[in-house]
Design a protein around this motif. Structure first.
Motif, mmCIF file in Angstrom:
data_model
loop_
_atom_site.group_PDB
_atom_site.id
_atom_site.type_symbol
_atom_site.label_atom_id
_atom_site.label_comp_id
_atom_site.label_asym_id
_atom_site.label_seq_id
_atom_site.Cartn_x
_atom_site.Cartn_y
_atom_site.Cartn_z
ATOM 1 N N ASP A 156 65.783 78.235 21.956
ATOM 2 C CA ASP A 156 65.899 79.371 22.874
ATOM 3 C C ASP A 156 65.111 79.049 24.134
ATOM 4 O O ASP A 156 64.187 78.244 24.126
ATOM 5 C CB ASP A 156 65.426 80.676 22.232
ATOM 6 C CG ASP A 156 63.915 80.804 22.194
ATOM 7 O OD1 ASP A 156 63.337 81.097 23.259
ATOM 8 O OD2 ASP A 156 63.316 80.628 21.116
ATOM 9 N N HIS A 157 65.512 79.679 25.203
ATOM 10 C CA HIS A 157 64.964 79.349 26.515
ATOM 11 C C HIS A 157 64.170 80.498 27.120
ATOM 12 O O HIS A 157 64.120 80.638 28.336
ATOM 13 C CB HIS A 157 66.100 78.921 27.447
ATOM 14 C CG HIS A 157 66.779 77.657 27.007
ATOM 15 N ND1 HIS A 157 66.247 76.415 27.243
ATOM 16 C CD2 HIS A 157 67.925 77.454 26.308
ATOM 17 C CE1 HIS A 157 67.046 75.490 26.730
ATOM 18 N NE2 HIS A 157 68.069 76.098 26.159
ATOM 19 N N SER A 158 63.513 81.250 26.264
ATOM 20 C CA SER A 158 62.690 82.340 26.775
ATOM 21 C C SER A 158 61.449 81.803 27.492
ATOM 22 O O SER A 158 60.831 82.519 28.289
ATOM 23 C CB SER A 158 62.274 83.277 25.633
ATOM 24 O OG SER A 158 61.606 82.572 24.603
ATOM 25 N N LYS A 159 61.080 80.563 27.170
ATOM 26 C CA LYS A 159 59.999 79.873 27.874
ATOM 27 C C LYS A 159 60.483 78.470 28.225
ATOM 28 O O LYS A 159 61.361 77.921 27.545
ATOM 29 C CB LYS A 159 58.736 79.769 26.996
ATOM 30 C CG LYS A 159 58.058 81.099 26.702
ATOM 31 C CD LYS A 159 56.779 80.873 25.900
ATOM 32 C CE LYS A 159 56.053 82.189 25.632
ATOM 33 N NZ LYS A 159 54.794 81.969 24.862
ATOM 34 N N PRO A 160 59.935 77.849 29.288
ATOM 35 C CA PRO A 160 60.332 76.482 29.616
ATOM 36 C C PRO A 160 59.924 75.503 28.518
ATOM 37 O O PRO A 160 58.948 75.730 27.800
ATOM 38 C CB PRO A 160 59.596 76.201 30.935
ATOM 39 C CG PRO A 160 58.464 77.177 30.967
ATOM 40 C CD PRO A 160 58.946 78.396 30.247
ATOM 41 N N VAL B 74 69.168 71.510 25.413
ATOM 42 C CA VAL B 74 67.716 71.654 25.491
ATOM 43 C C VAL B 74 67.266 72.077 26.887
ATOM 44 O O VAL B 74 66.355 72.896 27.037
ATOM 45 C CB VAL B 74 67.024 70.337 25.084
ATOM 46 C CG1 VAL B 74 65.528 70.413 25.315
ATOM 47 C CG2 VAL B 74 67.328 70.016 23.623
ATOM 48 N N SER B 75 67.888 71.490 27.888
ATOM 49 C CA SER B 75 67.551 71.767 29.290
ATOM 50 C C SER B 75 66.033 71.770 29.503
ATOM 51 O O SER B 75 65.454 72.768 29.923
ATOM 52 C CB SER B 75 68.152 73.110 29.725
ATOM 53 O OG SER B 75 68.025 73.289 31.117
ATOM 54 N N PRO B 76 65.380 70.642 29.210
ATOM 55 C CA PRO B 76 63.916 70.627 29.299
ATOM 56 C C PRO B 76 63.432 70.736 30.735
ATOM 57 O O PRO B 76 64.090 70.272 31.678
ATOM 58 C CB PRO B 76 63.551 69.268 28.703
ATOM 59 C CG PRO B 76 64.750 68.410 28.966
ATOM 60 C CD PRO B 76 65.921 69.327 28.847
ATOM 61 N N ASN B 77 62.258 71.310 30.890
ATOM 62 C CA ASN B 77 61.610 71.347 32.195
ATOM 63 C C ASN B 77 61.045 69.977 32.541
ATOM 64 O O ASN B 77 61.060 69.558 33.701
ATOM 65 C CB ASN B 77 60.505 72.400 32.180
ATOM 66 C CG ASN B 77 59.850 72.580 33.529
ATOM 67 O OD1 ASN B 77 58.805 71.998 33.792
ATOM 68 N ND2 ASN B 77 60.453 73.369 34.398
ATOM 69 N N LYS B 78 60.527 69.269 31.510
ATOM 70 C CA LYS B 78 60.004 67.916 31.654
ATOM 71 C C LYS B 78 60.352 67.138 30.389
ATOM 72 O O LYS B 78 60.452 67.711 29.301
ATOM 73 C CB LYS B 78 58.479 67.916 31.817
ATOM 74 C CG LYS B 78 57.964 68.649 33.038
ATOM 75 C CD LYS B 78 56.430 68.627 33.074
ATOM 76 C CE LYS B 78 55.917 69.428 34.260
ATOM 77 N NZ LYS B 78 54.436 69.419 34.330
ATOM 78 N N ALA B 79 60.505 65.819 30.553
ATOM 79 C CA ALA B 79 60.714 64.931 29.410
ATOM 80 C C ALA B 79 59.649 63.849 29.444
ATOM 81 O O ALA B 79 59.405 63.245 30.492
ATOM 82 C CB ALA B 79 62.101 64.310 29.463
ATOM 83 N N ILE B 80 59.013 63.615 28.289
ATOM 84 C CA ILE B 80 57.942 62.624 28.203
ATOM 85 C C ILE B 80 58.261 61.647 27.077
ATOM 86 O O ILE B 80 58.296 62.030 25.904
ATOM 87 C CB ILE B 80 56.575 63.301 27.969
ATOM 88 C CG1 ILE B 80 56.258 64.267 29.119
ATOM 89 C CG2 ILE B 80 55.476 62.248 27.825
ATOM 90 C CD1 ILE B 80 54.996 65.089 28.920
ATOM 91 N N PHE B 81 58.518 60.401 27.449
ATOM 92 C CA PHE B 81 58.794 59.345 26.489
ATOM 93 C C PHE B 81 57.506 58.557 26.235
ATOM 94 O O PHE B 81 56.659 58.446 27.122
ATOM 95 C CB PHE B 81 59.880 58.402 27.025
ATOM 96 C CG PHE B 81 61.246 59.023 27.114
ATOM 97 C CD1 PHE B 81 62.256 58.618 26.267
ATOM 98 C CD2 PHE B 81 61.531 60.002 28.057
ATOM 99 C CE1 PHE B 81 63.532 59.180 26.349
ATOM 100 C CE2 PHE B 81 62.790 60.572 28.150
ATOM 101 C CZ PHE B 81 63.792 60.166 27.294
ATOM 102 N N SER C 85 69.715 58.557 32.147
ATOM 103 C CA SER C 85 70.696 58.829 33.203
ATOM 104 C C SER C 85 70.960 60.318 33.341
ATOM 105 O O SER C 85 71.053 60.847 34.456
ATOM 106 C CB SER C 85 72.014 58.090 32.907
ATOM 107 O OG SER C 85 71.830 56.700 32.947
ATOM 108 N N GLN C 86 71.092 61.007 32.199
ATOM 109 C CA GLN C 86 71.331 62.451 32.243
ATOM 110 C C GLN C 86 70.144 63.214 32.827
ATOM 111 O O GLN C 86 70.312 64.135 33.626
ATOM 112 C CB GLN C 86 71.643 62.977 30.842
ATOM 113 C CG GLN C 86 73.075 62.740 30.392
ATOM 114 C CD GLN C 86 74.080 63.495 31.252
ATOM 115 O OE1 GLN C 86 73.935 64.687 31.502
ATOM 116 N NE2 GLN C 86 75.105 62.795 31.705
#
Length: 208
Positions: A48-52, A123-130, A141-142
């Motif tokens: 759910d996307h109630s928060k980032p 997911v539509s993440p605000n940030k991604a950390i690998f 790429s996405q």
């Protein structure tokens, strides 16, 4: 570059097929396949996307230990975010699937163009950390296409890696998808400098 993308996607498809065959005989491969069965539908029903959302991706247990200090920092200091944690390997997922500071914990779907598009869309993440060695062309790429901040942390680069070979253009392109690269040592920074990746590289050591 197009030919390399095609070869990359074929290699991912072959890898997935071989793992499924191996799952008939190997417990770890069986966990790998079972954990990904119906996974995108599961994610769609639970996220759910109630928060980032901040998405952390680790290969296995060792990389999780490098991600853990960052996850703990976000949970303590940035309570407005929720944490999504993914693993590539069964050993990482099975050992940390009940980690209490993550809001969702999943396997990472295999890096096909379709999976990456669907996963990032859901997911539509605000940030991604690998973490450390995780480089997946279609996911990066996405993320880049959608303008999502993307980082790699505790990364180590060596001269024998494909990024630094004449035929490594596709892999160098992956590196250019990162908003910033946090590397462990001076050698890693020097190698990246040599292929023109300079402005967004910082030496920060090992997060463990």
């Amino acid at each position: 570059m197009t030919d390399l993308k095609i070869l990359y996607n074929i290699a991912i498809a072959i890898y997935g097929a071989l793992i499924c065959v191996a799952s008939l005989f190997n417990h770890k491969a069986r966990l790998f396949c079972r954990g990904r069965k119906g996974l995108l539908k599961k994610i769609a029903s639970e996220i759910d996307h109630s928060k980032p959302i901040i998405w952390f991706h680790c290969s296995s247990v060792g990389e999780f230990e490098q991600a853990r200090p960052l996850i703990e920092w976000y949970k303590e200091n940035r309570k407005e975010y929720r944490i999504l944690l993914t693993f590539f390997s069964p050993s990482g997922y099975e050992m940390r699937k009940n980690y209490p500071l993550a809001d969702w914990i999943y396997y990472l779907p295999l890096d096909s163009a379709s999976n990456a598009r669907k996963f990032i869309g859901l997911v539509s993440p605000n940030k991604a950390i690998f973490i450390k060695y995780e480089f997946w062309y279609n996911y990066l790429s996405q993320l880049h296409k959608k303008g999502i901040e993307t980082y790699i942390v505790s990364a180590i680069f060596r001269e024998d890696q494909v990024f630094f070979k004449p035929y490594g253009g596709l892999f160098r392109r992956m590196l250019k998808s990162f908003t910033a690269l946090f590397v462990q040592d001076e050698l890693s920074k020097k190698l990246l400098d040599g292929i023109g990746i300079t402005d967004n590289v910082m030496i920060c050591g090992d997060t463990r």
